[in-house]
Design an enzyme around this catalytic site. Structure first.
Site, PDB file in Angstrom:
ATOM      1  CB  SER A 158      -0.877  -0.018   1.174  1.00 48.46           C
ATOM      2  OG  SER A 158      -2.074   0.556   1.013  1.00 48.46           O
ATOM      3  CG  ASP A 175      -5.819  -3.051  -4.012  1.00 46.19           C
ATOM      4  OD1 ASP A 175      -6.468  -2.205  -3.294  1.00 46.19           O
ATOM      5  OD2 ASP A 175      -4.754  -3.484  -3.905  1.00 46.19           O
ATOM      6  CG  HIS A 206      -5.654  -2.695   0.274  1.00 45.38           C
ATOM      7  ND1 HIS A 206      -5.078  -2.057  -0.959  1.00 45.38           N
ATOM      8  CD2 HIS A 206      -5.037  -2.105   1.054  1.00 45.38           C
ATOM      9  CE1 HIS A 206      -4.297  -1.159  -0.679  1.00 45.38           C
ATOM     10  NE2 HIS A 206      -4.007  -1.337   0.667  1.00 45.38           N
TER      11      HIS A 206
END
Length: 548
Positions: free
Chosen positions: A268, A487, A517
């Site tokens: 991320s 995602d 994610h």
């Protein structure tokens, strides 16, 4: 990161008021939801095979090596680049998780590294970067070095997260010391603090899609008060928490951990941090993996729009999985949110579920397909008049523990984001230019993310550094970039752009056809096998490899 925009932080904008993603990985979200007794199931570990593959060699030693000498060209004093870390038993990471923090197991050790507060004055004041590690299990003859992790946010605590997720990386531990850290301004590393728990409760319940002048005044008054609180409580560090400084910290950590090159696994926002490191220190890149990838080409507006698209895509996929059309699923959620906009629902403990908190509660389980059953239960309960389950989901996402205490992750997230971005959109710009467009992209999440453009860094006391992110890394060793087609917070297209912008021969793109994610935390055997082969053996897959 040399240059960046606000809204595309890795984990997304904090829900309830912001960027959707205090939790940086699907695994972390699923674990919290399971602890809240509202869902969760086993990940799919069916053996998959890549549709395309290849072999190659990634940078990095194949065994233990003598620690490098301090780099005289770094401009940093040898007292920092050559410092000796003192590892000891870890205390519970209370700054990261309030009263519910757990002490890491005996295999974990903790230490603190000193870095310059201001890299423009490297011989001046320092601050401490908190570290946690588990030593490699395979012996010195097999040990490659240290593998540093960042799980996103920005604002996520690696000191708290890595020991909880250590089993996921057990195979990597055979040849690496697993190392987590709290970036500057986060948790144990001079955390940014902006307000207390009661103020946070009030803020998160505010209407984050104001549709009356009074709601708009309250929304921006809260944003101003948040910035003032940060300046009052953490003013010294606020100008120095940006990603450029965090990337320079990574290079100090590389040196004091004894590695000639940086080996790194970023999720991320951690992919943005890794990309900035590769840009600033291309010759020091070892084996570097990016998963759930931030789009470095998107400015603040484009990043927020991407997230609206990503979360709407996830909601559509969830709706179809439950037997409804995407349109019917969206209408169902909009009806509930409109109902809550008129009147909040009662929840346990005498609390209420507001529209903003409900939206946060809907966002949280969209991070992981394994959490979709929790969303089904929570939506049904809310439609029947009980907001408790959606509020629990919102609490898990907002890091609110059972005693009503919050971590400071959302404080750090906002401070880092606003230090990074120079953009400061106004309410007038949102109304005139972005609101209708965002609503068209996502009737559910678009208005929230459009208003967040203006509210996130409104009246911020520190000027932002950049407008976009330069991750070009000519001369770097190959970097593995893994993007998931489902995602929600960092849409798949961003991973393709990251691979492109790292440069030819540097960015190696791998596609995961799946939800969630983060690809590696799903346990998908193809993804795990591909990433492990790169990190452990230096095997580089063919660009365009697909795992389904």
């Amino acid at each position: 990161m040399a240059r960046r925009g606000a809204a595309r932080r890795g984990a997304g904008r904090r829900a309830g008021h912001t960027r959707a993603g205090a939790r940086a990985s699907a695994l972390a979200v699923a674990a919290v939801l399971a602890a809240a007794t509202v869902g969760g199931c086993a990940t799919n570990t069916e053996p998959d095979r890549p549709e395309a593959g290849g072999t190659g060699s990634a940078a990095g030693p194949t065994g233990s090596a003598r620690p490098p000498a301090p780099d005289p060209k770094s401009g940093l004093p040898a007292a920092l680049t050559g410092q000796k870390l003192v590892w000891k038993e870890c205390a519970p990471p209370t700054k990261a998780q309030g009263n519910e923090a757990q002490r890491p197991g005996r295999e974990w050790q903790c230490a603190t590294a000193e870095v310059p507060l201001d890299y423009a004055a490297p011989k001046g004041e320092t601050l401490g970067i908190a570290l946690v590690r588990a030593r490699a299990t395979g012996g010195d003859d097999k040990r490659i070095g240290s593998l540093l992790f960042n799980f996103g946010g920005p604002g996520g605590s690696g000191v708290a997260s890595l020991p909880q997720m250590g089993d996921l990386f057990a195979a990597l531990r055979e040849r690496y010391d697993l190392v987590g850290f709290d970036p500057r301004g986060v948790a144990e590393s001079s955390e940014v603090v902006c307000r207390d728990d009661k103020e946070t409760d009030v803020s998160l319940a505010l209407d984050s899609t104001p549709d009356t002048p009074a709601e708009e005044r309250a929304y921006f008054a809260d944003a101003k008060a948040f910035g003032e609180g940060c300046a009052k409580r953490s003013g010294k560090i606020l100008p120095h928490v940006g990603t450029d400084d965090a990337a320079r910290d990574l290079d100090v950590l590389r040196q004091v951990l004894g590695d000639r090159r940086l080996h790194y696994f970023g999720f991320s926002y951690g992919t943005e941090l890794g990309g900035v490191y590769a840009h600033l220190f291309p010759g020091k890149v070892g084996r570097l993996v990016m998963d759930a990838v931030v789009d470095p080409s998107a400015d603040g507006v484009a990043g927020a729009r991407n997230q609206a698209l990503g979360f709407q895509r996830a909601l559509d996929n969830y709706s179809r999985s439950s037997g409804a059309s995407a349109e019917a699923g969206t209408d169902r959620v909009r009806r509930l949110l409109d109902r809550l906009d008129r009147k909040p629902l009662p929840a346990s403990g005498g609390r209420e579920l507001t529209q903003s908190l409900a939206l946060t509660g809907i966002i949280a389980p969209l991070y992981s397909k394994e959490s979709w059953p929790a969303l089904t239960r929570a939506l049904k309960a809310a439609e029947d008049g009980d907001g408790t389950l959606l509020l629990l989901l919102a609490d898990s996402y907002n890091d609110r523990d059972s005693q009503g205490h919050y971590s400071t992750a959302h404080h750090s997230q906002r401070a880092i984001s606003c230090a990074d971005t120079a953009a400061r959109p106004t309410a007038e710009q949102v109304r005139a230019t972005h609101l209708a467009d965002f609503r068209k992209v996502s009737p559910v999440f678009g208005p929230f993310l459009a208003w967040d453009l203006a509210g996130w860094c409104a009246s911020w006391p520190v000027r932002g550094a950049h407008t976009d992110t330069d991750v070009s890394a000519p001369g770097s060793a190959p970097v593995l970039v893994v993007g998931g087609t489902g995602d929600p917070a960092t849409p798949f297209e961003g991973s393709q752009r990251m691979a492109e912008e790292l440069g030819k021969g540097v960015g190696v793109h791998v596609t995961f056809r799946g939800e969630g994610h983060g690809a590696y935390p799903t346990g998908n055997a193809c993804v795990v096998r591909t990433v492990n082969a790169y990190l452990l053996d230096g095997r580089i897959p063919a660009a365009g490899t697909v795992c389904s």
